[in-house]
Write an enzyme that holds these catalytic residues in place. Structure first.
Site, PDB file in Angstrom:
ATOM      1  N   GLU A 144      10.358 -44.145  40.386  1.00 54.90           N
ATOM      2  CA  GLU A 144      10.086 -44.740  39.079  1.00 54.90           C
ATOM      3  C   GLU A 144      11.234 -44.369  38.133  1.00 54.90           C
ATOM      4  OE1 GLU A 144       6.585 -43.484  36.918  1.00 54.90           O
ATOM      5  OE2 GLU A 144       6.429 -45.420  35.948  1.00 54.90           O
ATOM      6  N   GLU A 152      -1.906 -37.096  37.244  1.00 58.55           N
ATOM      7  CA  GLU A 152      -1.395 -37.862  38.392  1.00 58.55           C
ATOM      8  C   GLU A 152      -2.542 -38.472  39.184  1.00 58.55           C
ATOM      9  OE1 GLU A 152       1.729 -38.411  38.239  1.00 58.55           O
ATOM     10  OE2 GLU A 152       1.956 -36.896  36.674  1.00 58.55           O
TER      11      GLU A 152
HETATM   12 ZN   LIG Z   1       1.959 -40.462  34.202  1.00 56.46          ZN
END
Ligand SMILES: [Zn+2]
Length: 847
Positions: A133, A305
């Site tokens: 990411e 997460e």
């Molecule tokens: Zn995050």
């Protein structure tokens, strides 16, 4: 259109990738092959996909009728794309693209990258991990690297037979490859997901026995020798995963979940489906020795997460402008899960500190709306900030409190069910919430999501009524944007002659009158502190509140009062003397968060004021902190809460540093000596205070000691505690040594930028630090992860003199920071605010 040249054409889309990679951990390279089942939507001669730092060796396309077309590849490094061209047109329908390629395991902590650590014999060991990411999957394999191009991924890794290989999904089989010393590790198909969530990790790893969460085994992995630090994360991992399955009403979408600690990691953690990667401090912790704050950090990050497995992974934003949907939501859910797991931490109360951090940036002219158009990938990288996470989560919390927790949750469930395995936009979330609650959610939220900044709500008493008005809050008022309005949920609690009244009102106009039955004695306009706005009370209302702070206001409300007042002081709306007068009323205060904001403002004042003013400030702070510490005493009382223990530590640290209390410093040094001999004889929540005071007052003996402890630390928390303490020494030679550490290779590049930030914020070190940073700027850019550069530069807010400010501005005009233009503007504006205050406060606070 040329300005869209970095976006991929939609003529061809991927459905399933089979990726086979052979990483070489000695030459730091890898070779790969992939087969991608693609859908061709209109006949094309060219297929365009993403690739960066990859070399293509062969390209072919197998059509449905069995024909194989050979292709040629052409790389466009500017746009990080590869153009594959074929001699004849590729017909509409499904076909299979085959590419063989090779690449490098880079040292920039993105893409497929390398990391090293020392084993118990001091030998350096290699490993390889991924961080994709926002747009770095393209550094590991050619792909359609946009979040809307969801596909199934099947990964095979060829690795040394003694290494562990981890991927998003469960292991299907491992086969030794005779005579090569290698094995082939084949993983199951993933769910349909975005490229940025793919992960593979190769190295020596140990795991504890898994625990089952529904059908999925949950494990924590670490490099050898650290497995014993995993049990705390496993506990919160299991608890939060179960919490989310219930909250979302959808089981965990993966087939297993591995939480993996990586020695070199650019951010805190990454929500790869089924294979979440973490920096070690965010996952591995000794639950018996770590402080409450350190444990909370692990609980927060693991929960955050895990929340992404649904919000982000199962349902993903269409494009990067919707990043806030992922991050704000995961931050909000992280609070819910940690609060449910350990209610005694009062996690939503301490969330006010995060909210305040967002309001600090969002009160700048250089702020931005939570959601804004993103074209180029580097703009997406710039969105990982306090506005996306903390402001986003704050406005979601405000909405949840306005709609009611259950109604809000039902809307979220509807949203997830509607868009699972797909992509969504902000407007889809409002649709689901409106469908489920029948409330005008979009109108309310648009004012917070698409409009930068927030209001100051002015409150005045008018007999049996309150007059509310809203006006944009800015630290540097320049008269602009005065017509801006928000739909602000007002959570009102008022005491009237005939009793206490609570009411929720939606303030939509510039001015609104609230009629109450009887004359108002006092009123709280942001009851519970959920509103993302500041409040300014009229004279008689503020006096009434101040008369009985501890009884009329909850701890969170006192936090808001102090924090809003500090912001008003920086903005020149309240005098410094009034602010200092307000905090002096906190003699009875015992709330950690209220003191956190007072201590934070004390450090800020200290950075701004001149030496003579600082002596006066220190004296007043000693008078403020000492009685509270006396009341708490230096030793824990039986049965006290963990928050109290932390408060004691934080106040002692403040008394011994920013308040320069000699007796406190002496006692802290003695206690630290005792801690060295008998670590268990000192409360763990006090240790960070002792370390910070010893560094603040220490010379070369203490420096050597701390440096040694950093090098030989037994836990990630201890390592970073002693490393960052090196930024707090005040002796010039020692400052120079710490500056050297930032670039000489002894400190991991995941930490160096933050060490540098710490030195810039050290008042005695700031000029040396700034000059060092200018001299070594290119070296820092070369070594550090890209995302850390704007974060390091936050340290410039400590350079509070007109001359330094001028120099800083000139330097960054000549050296603009890529991927952080917005954040840099904000740092510079915060510095401007501080320099203006320095001017404005001249002559005040002299003893
Ligand atoms: Zn995050």
């Amino acid at each position: 259109m040329p300005e869209k040249s970095h976006r991929l054409p939609t003529t061809v889309t991927p459905e399933r990738y089979e990726i086979r990679l052979t990483p070489d951990l000695t030459t730091w390279t890898f070779s790969g092959e992939e087969k991608v089942s693609i859908q061709v939507h209109e006949a094309v001669r060219e297929i365009v996909l993403n690739a960066a730092e990859l070399e293509f060796h062969s390209v072919s396309l197998k059509l449905q009728n069995g024909t194989v077309l050979q292709g040629r590849s052409q790389l466009d490094s500017e746009n990080e794309q590869a153009k594959l061209s074929f001699a004849e047109a590729v017909p509409v329908g499904r076909c299979e693209l085959q590419i063989s390629f090779s690449g490098i395991l880079n040292d920039k902590l993105h893409g497929f990258y390398r990391s090293t650590y020392k084993d118990s014999n001091g030998r350096e060991k290699p490993l390889a991990s991924t961080q994709f990411e926002s747009t770095d999957a393209r550094r590991a394999f050619p792909c359609w690297d946009e979040p809307a191009c969801k596909a199934v991924f099947q990964v095979t890794l060829i690795v040394d037979e003694k290494l562990t290989a981890i991927c998003n999904t469960r292991l299907l089989r491992e086969t030794l490859l005779p005579g090569t010393g290698k094995k082939e590790v084949v993983f199951a198909d993933s769910i349909k997901m975005s490229t940025y969530l793919v992960a593979f990790i190769v190295g020596e790893f140990d795991a504890m026995e898994p625990v089952m969460v529904g059908h999925a085994p949950l494990r924590v992995w670490a490099v050898p020798g650290k497995k014993h630090l995993a049990s705390f994360a496993l506990d919160i991992g299991k608890s939060s995963l179960e919490y989310f399955s219930r909250y979302y009403g959808i089981p965990y979408p993966g087939d297993k979940l591995d939480l993996i600690a990586i020695p070199d990691f650019a951010s805190g953690a990454m929500e790869n489906l089924g294979a979440i990667t973490f920096r070690e401090t965010a996952l591995l912790v000794d639950a018996k020795k770590a402080t409450r704050a350190e444990l909370e950090r692990v609980a927060d990050v693991v929960s955050h997460e895990n929340a992404h497995m649904w919000f982000g992974d199962l349902v993903t934003m269409k494009w990067w402008n919707g990043l806030w949907l992922n991050e704000a939501f995961a931050t909000f859910m992280e609070m819910l899960a940690v609060d449910a797991w350990k209610p005694e931490w009062r996690r939503w109360d301490s969330f006010t500190v995060s909210r305040a951090a967002a309001m600090q940036v969002d009160g700048l002219k250089s702020t931005r709306p939570i959601e804004f158009p993103v074209e180029r990938p580097e703009e997406a990288a710039g969105m990982f900030d306090v506005l996306t996470y903390e402001k986003g989560a704050s406005v979601l919390r405000m909405l949840e409190q306005y709609l009611g927790a259950e109604a809000f949750r039902d809307g979220i469930r509807l949203y997830l069910r509607r868009h699972q395995y797909g992509n969504a936009e902000t407007t889809d979330l409002w649709d689901a919430l409106e469908d489920s609650t029948k409330q005008p959610v979009r109108a309310l939220m648009d004012s917070w999501i698409f409009q930068a900044g927030y209001p100051m709500i002015n409150v005045k008493k008018d007999g049996p009524a309150l007059c509310l008005s809203q006006q944009i809050f800015r630290y540097l008022a320049d008269g602009s944007d005065q017509d801006r309005k928000w739909h602000a949920p007002i959570f009102l609690r008022a005491s009237t002659k005939s009793g206490e009244v609570t009411r929720t009102i939606l303030l939509t106009e510039k001015e609104q009158r609230v009629e109450l039955a009887d004359e108002v004695e006092w009123a709280v306009v942001n009851a519970g502190g959920h509103g993302f706005y500041r409040v300014r009370y009229g004279g008689d209302l503020i006096d009434a509140l101040k008369r009985d702070l501890q009884n009329s206001l909850s701890a969170v409300e006192r936090f808001s009062l102090v924090n809003d007042s500090w912001a008003a002081t920086l903005a020149g709306l309240t005098s410094l003397i009034d602010y200092v007068g307000l905090i002096k009323l906190l003699r009875e205060e015992d709330d950690l968060n209220v003191w956190t904001t007072v201590i934070g403002s004390s450090h800020q004042m200290h950075r701004i004021l001149d030496d003579e003013q600082c002596r006066s400030l220190e004296k007043q702070l000693r008078a403020l902190f000492s009685p509270v510490i006396e009341r708490l005493s230096w030793t824990p009382r039986k049965g006290e809460s963990e928050l109290e223990s932390q408060l004691r530590g934080d106040l002692i640290a403040a008394l011994g540093t920013v308040a320069e209390d000699k007796a406190c410093q002496e006692r802290a040094r003695e206690l630290y000596a005792q801690y060295e001999k008998a670590p268990d004889s000192v409360d763990r929540n006090l240790v960070p205070a002792l370390v910070s005071i010893v560094a603040h007052t220490g010379g070369s003996t203490e420096y050597e000691k701390f440096y040694g402890k950093f090098k030989t630390a037994q836990t990630p928390q201890e390592e970073t505690r002693y490393l960052f303490a090196l930024a707090n020494f005040r002796v010039p030679d020692l400052i120079d040594r710490t500056l050297d550490l930032t670039i000489n290779g002894e400190v991991r590049t995941q930490n160096s930028p933050y060490l540098m930030r710490g030195i810039l914020l050290n008042k005695r070190a700031r000029e040396r630090a700034w000059s060092f940073m200018k001299t070594h700027w290119d070296e820092m850019l070369r070594q550090y992860p890209d995302n850390s550069i704007p974060r390091m530069c936050e340290g410039i807010i400590g350079l509070v003199t007109a001359e330094l400010e001028k120099d800083v501005r000139e330097f960054f005009t000549r050296h603009p920071v890529k991927q952080g233009a917005k954040q840099m503007e904000q740092h510079l504006e915060r510095l401007r605010v501080a320099v203006i205050c320095k001017d404005r406060w001249q002559g005040l606070l002299r003893s």
